[in-house]
Design a protein around this motif. Structure first.
Motif, PDB file in Angstrom:
ATOM      1  N   SER A 155      -1.128  -0.611 -11.882  1.00 14.80           N
ATOM      2  CA  SER A 155      -1.372   0.610 -11.528  1.00 14.80           C
ATOM      3  C   SER A 155      -1.236   0.500  -9.866  1.00 14.80           C
ATOM      4  O   SER A 155      -0.441   1.805  -9.603  1.00 14.80           O
ATOM      5  CB  SER A 155      -2.592   1.050 -11.926  1.00 14.80           C
ATOM      6  N   ARG A 160       3.724   6.319  -8.257  1.00 12.56           N
ATOM      7  CA  ARG A 160       3.075   7.476  -8.997  1.00 12.56           C
ATOM      8  C   ARG A 160       2.259   7.874  -7.567  1.00 12.56           C
ATOM      9  O   ARG A 160       1.726   7.237  -6.920  1.00 12.56           O
ATOM     10  CB  ARG A 160       2.436   7.295 -10.063  1.00 12.56           C
ATOM     11  N   ARG A 161       2.107   9.243  -7.746  1.00  7.74           N
ATOM     12  CA  ARG A 161       1.030  10.014  -6.782  1.00  7.74           C
ATOM     13  C   ARG A 161      -0.343   9.316  -7.192  1.00  7.74           C
ATOM     14  O   ARG A 161      -0.628   9.128  -8.227  1.00  7.74           O
ATOM     15  CB  ARG A 161       0.850  11.559  -7.208  1.00  7.74           C
TER      16      ARG A 161
END
Length: 171
Positions: A155, A160-161
């Motif tokens: 993650s 990703r934002r």
């Protein structure tokens, strides 16, 4: 595989090895789409699988990146019928197939449709049927071991934002 680890470690992959996918794996991928939830259990989807080389080449001409289709071991066009949240339902089915594939060690990529009318004709769809997305699957050219990192590490490495930028909490 742990579901969160599958979600965190899965990445779209567009290059596949030439080996075919087994019938069992293909069956599980398609069944994962069938099992997806849908509004009022309408199940508005059909999964169209072009198998002949000329048909696959025709499908490839209708997407933004044809090589994704041409190199795939499995091509699935997600087609919907009806009104209401059918596109959302199609997305649920597509995501289920992508995650089921990753669980089997199969890479995948959704492909945007550049020529919807041409794809409609190529797939011999009925008047009420609409192609939503073309999914490609194959054995990954570049192997990735989901267990090589924790889900949290995957993650953190995702492009990703930040979570704080995409979640808005209201009192």
């Amino acid at each position: 595989m742990d579901t969160y680890l599958a979600i965190a470690s899965r990445r779209d992959q567009r290059r596949y090895r030439p080996e075919p996918l087994s019938d069992d794996v293909v069956g599980r991928i398609l069944d994962a789409g069938r099992l997806a939830g849908s509004a009022s259990n309408r199940q508005p989807w059909t999964f169209v699988v072009p198998e002949g080389r000329s048909r696959v080449e025709a499908v490839a001409k209708t997407v933004y990146v044809p090589d994704n289709v041409l190199g795939a071991g499995l091509v699935v066009a997600v087609v919907v019928t009806g009104k209401g949240p059918v596109s959302f339902d199609a997305g649920r089915a597509a995501q289920s197939m992508l995650l089921a594939a990753w669980n089997e060690g199969v890479a995948s990529c959704p492909n945007g449709i550049a020529e919807r009318d041409a794809l409609h004709a190529t797939l011999e769809l009925g008047e009420e049927e609409t192609p939503v997305i073309v999914l490609t699957f194959g054995l990954p050219e570049r192997l990735r071991d989901p267990a090589s990192r924790t889900a949290e590490d995957w993650s953190a490495r995702a492009n990703r934002r930040p979570l704080g930028d995409v979640v808005r909490r209201l009192p």
